[in-house]
Design a protein around this motif. Structure first.
Motif, PDB file in Angstrom:
ATOM      1  N   THR A 167       5.474 -49.745  33.864  1.00  0.00           N
ATOM      2  CA  THR A 167       4.845 -48.656  33.130  1.00  0.00           C
ATOM      3  C   THR A 167       3.348 -48.891  32.996  1.00  0.00           C
ATOM      4  O   THR A 167       2.537 -47.970  33.186  1.00  0.00           O
ATOM      5  CB  THR A 167       5.489 -48.509  31.743  1.00  0.00           C
ATOM      6  OG1 THR A 167       6.897 -48.315  31.900  1.00  0.00           O
ATOM      7  CG2 THR A 167       4.891 -47.332  30.989  1.00  0.00           C
ATOM      8  N   THR A 168       2.968 -50.116  32.684  1.00  0.00           N
ATOM      9  CA  THR A 168       1.549 -50.444  32.588  1.00  0.00           C
ATOM     10  C   THR A 168       0.853 -50.213  33.920  1.00  0.00           C
ATOM     11  O   THR A 168      -0.247 -49.643  33.978  1.00  0.00           O
ATOM     12  CB  THR A 168       1.370 -51.900  32.141  1.00  0.00           C
ATOM     13  OG1 THR A 168       1.989 -52.084  30.863  1.00  0.00           O
ATOM     14  CG2 THR A 168      -0.109 -52.262  32.033  1.00  0.00           C
ATOM     15  N   ALA A 169       1.494 -50.634  35.011  1.00  0.00           N
ATOM     16  CA  ALA A 169       0.898 -50.451  36.338  1.00  0.00           C
ATOM     17  C   ALA A 169       0.746 -48.972  36.682  1.00  0.00           C
ATOM     18  O   ALA A 169      -0.229 -48.566  37.330  1.00  0.00           O
ATOM     19  CB  ALA A 169       1.741 -51.163  37.383  1.00  0.00           C
ATOM     20  N   LEU A 170       1.699 -48.149  36.254  1.00  0.00           N
ATOM     21  CA  LEU A 170       1.615 -46.720  36.522  1.00  0.00           C
ATOM     22  C   LEU A 170       0.469 -46.058  35.763  1.00  0.00           C
ATOM     23  O   LEU A 170      -0.192 -45.149  36.281  1.00  0.00           O
ATOM     24  CB  LEU A 170       2.925 -46.034  36.137  1.00  0.00           C
ATOM     25  CG  LEU A 170       4.093 -46.167  37.110  1.00  0.00           C
ATOM     26  CD1 LEU A 170       5.400 -45.779  36.431  1.00  0.00           C
ATOM     27  CD2 LEU A 170       3.867 -45.311  38.347  1.00  0.00           C
ATOM     28  N   LEU A 171       0.234 -46.508  34.550  1.00  0.00           N
ATOM     29  CA  LEU A 171      -0.731 -45.837  33.674  1.00  0.00           C
ATOM     30  C   LEU A 171      -2.126 -46.426  33.735  1.00  0.00           C
ATOM     31  O   LEU A 171      -3.093 -45.755  33.352  1.00  0.00           O
ATOM     32  CB  LEU A 171      -0.220 -45.869  32.227  1.00  0.00           C
ATOM     33  CG  LEU A 171       1.112 -45.152  31.980  1.00  0.00           C
ATOM     34  CD1 LEU A 171       1.526 -45.309  30.524  1.00  0.00           C
ATOM     35  CD2 LEU A 171       1.020 -43.677  32.353  1.00  0.00           C
ATOM     36  N   ASP A 172      -2.252 -47.659  34.194  1.00  0.00           N
ATOM     37  CA  ASP A 172      -3.554 -48.337  34.229  1.00  0.00           C
ATOM     38  C   ASP A 172      -3.985 -48.493  35.687  1.00  0.00           C
ATOM     39  O   ASP A 172      -3.475 -49.336  36.414  1.00  0.00           O
ATOM     40  CB  ASP A 172      -3.444 -49.706  33.555  1.00  0.00           C
ATOM     41  CG  ASP A 172      -4.789 -50.403  33.430  1.00  0.00           C
ATOM     42  OD1 ASP A 172      -5.748 -50.002  34.126  1.00  0.00           O
ATOM     43  OD2 ASP A 172      -4.882 -51.379  32.652  1.00  0.00           O
TER      44      ASP A 172
END
Length: 277
Positions: A167-172
């Motif tokens: 999720t972090t990789a998708l959003l950042d």
């Protein structure tokens, strides 16, 4: 923003990514055979409609050489996408990785990195939830973990940690162009896993080390196709040959905290009743 497309949205990681996006109020769209717009890795006629309107996608590919090849074809046809986060596996492309499953994964990674998309590749260790949400659960219920992993170790990771990293990789977007290896905090052999599960469940659970060909025979008897049985055997061959006995620090790098330990995961999972006989 356009909804994030979650391919294989009902899988172990896809469900967790969806829950995290829900919690953050980020719109998303699940893609599976039973979704409103049906999506099937093996039916290319479903691909274009699934991609329509998508800007960012999370891709958890099917297991096995054929499934990985289909995922590669999908990426090559993913017109309109700008950003892609791929679930891969640790050790892809590393020296000595001579198993067919890794060859297929490396091919897929190469397609992604050459796609022109803003990509991130996340390479997790084996999921602890394989023992509670997948075929290994039945081994735990039977009291015997029958695999061809030998005496090798693996740094089992809580899939919740995987979902948080994804999720972090998708959003950042600062993670674009990066390959991130993630794992749990320590390695455990199958014998040690059996002991952990014995403590967590209060029932004796043992590990039976099968020869690889005997493992294939049992998998086929259980209903797997020969190709899928070979793929599972190859995955466990990585552990059997002691090629996964290391810890990766990607969880700390991305989330700023340590990954969850297998002992804590097993004890909490036992409380849910998933291993009650």
């Amino acid at each position: 923003m356009n909804p994030i497309l979650i391919l294989s949205g009902k899988g172990k990681t896809g469900r967790r990514v969806a829950a995290q996006l829900d919690a953050r109020g980020v719109p998303y769209r699940l893609a599976s055979r039973s979704s409103a717009q049906p999506f099937d890795w093996y039916d290319e006629s479903t691909w274009a409609d699934t991609l329509a309107g998508a800007d960012t996608a999370y891709l958890a590919p099917p297991v096995g050489p054929t499934g990985l090849a289909q995922a590669g074809k999908f990426v090559e046809q993913a017109r309109g996408l700008r950003r892609l986060v791929l679930l891969s596996g640790r050790g892809v492309g590393s020296p000595g990785r001579d198993f067919a499953v890794y060859d297929g994964s490396l091919d897929l990674e190469n397609v992604v990195t050459a796609s022109g998309l803003d990509w991130t590749i996340v390479q997790p260790a084996w999921f602890a939830q394989g023992f509670s949400e997948d075929f290994l659960r039945y081994h735990v219920l039977a009291g015997e973990i029958r695999l061809s992993a030998g005496t090798g170790g693996e740094a089992w990771i809580d899939t919740d940690d995987v979902g948080d990293v994804m999720t972090t990789a998708l959003l950042d977007e600062s993670y674009a162009g990066r390959t991130i290896a993630i794992s749990g905090p320590r390695t455990l052999t199958m014998t040690e896993i059996a002991a952990e599960l014995t403590d967590a469940t209060g029932r004796p659970i043992s590990y039976v080390d099968l020869e690889p060909e005997a493992h294939i025979a049992e998998l086929i008897e259980q209903g797997l196709t020969p190709e899928d049985a070979d793929a599972v055997r190859d995955l466990f061959a990585v552990i059997r040959n002691h090629r996964s006995e290391y810890v990766s620090d990607g969880v700390e790098q991305v989330l700023g905290r340590k990954p969850r330990d297998f002992t804590d995961w097993a004890r909490d999972t036992a409380k849910t009743g998933v291993w009650d006989v």
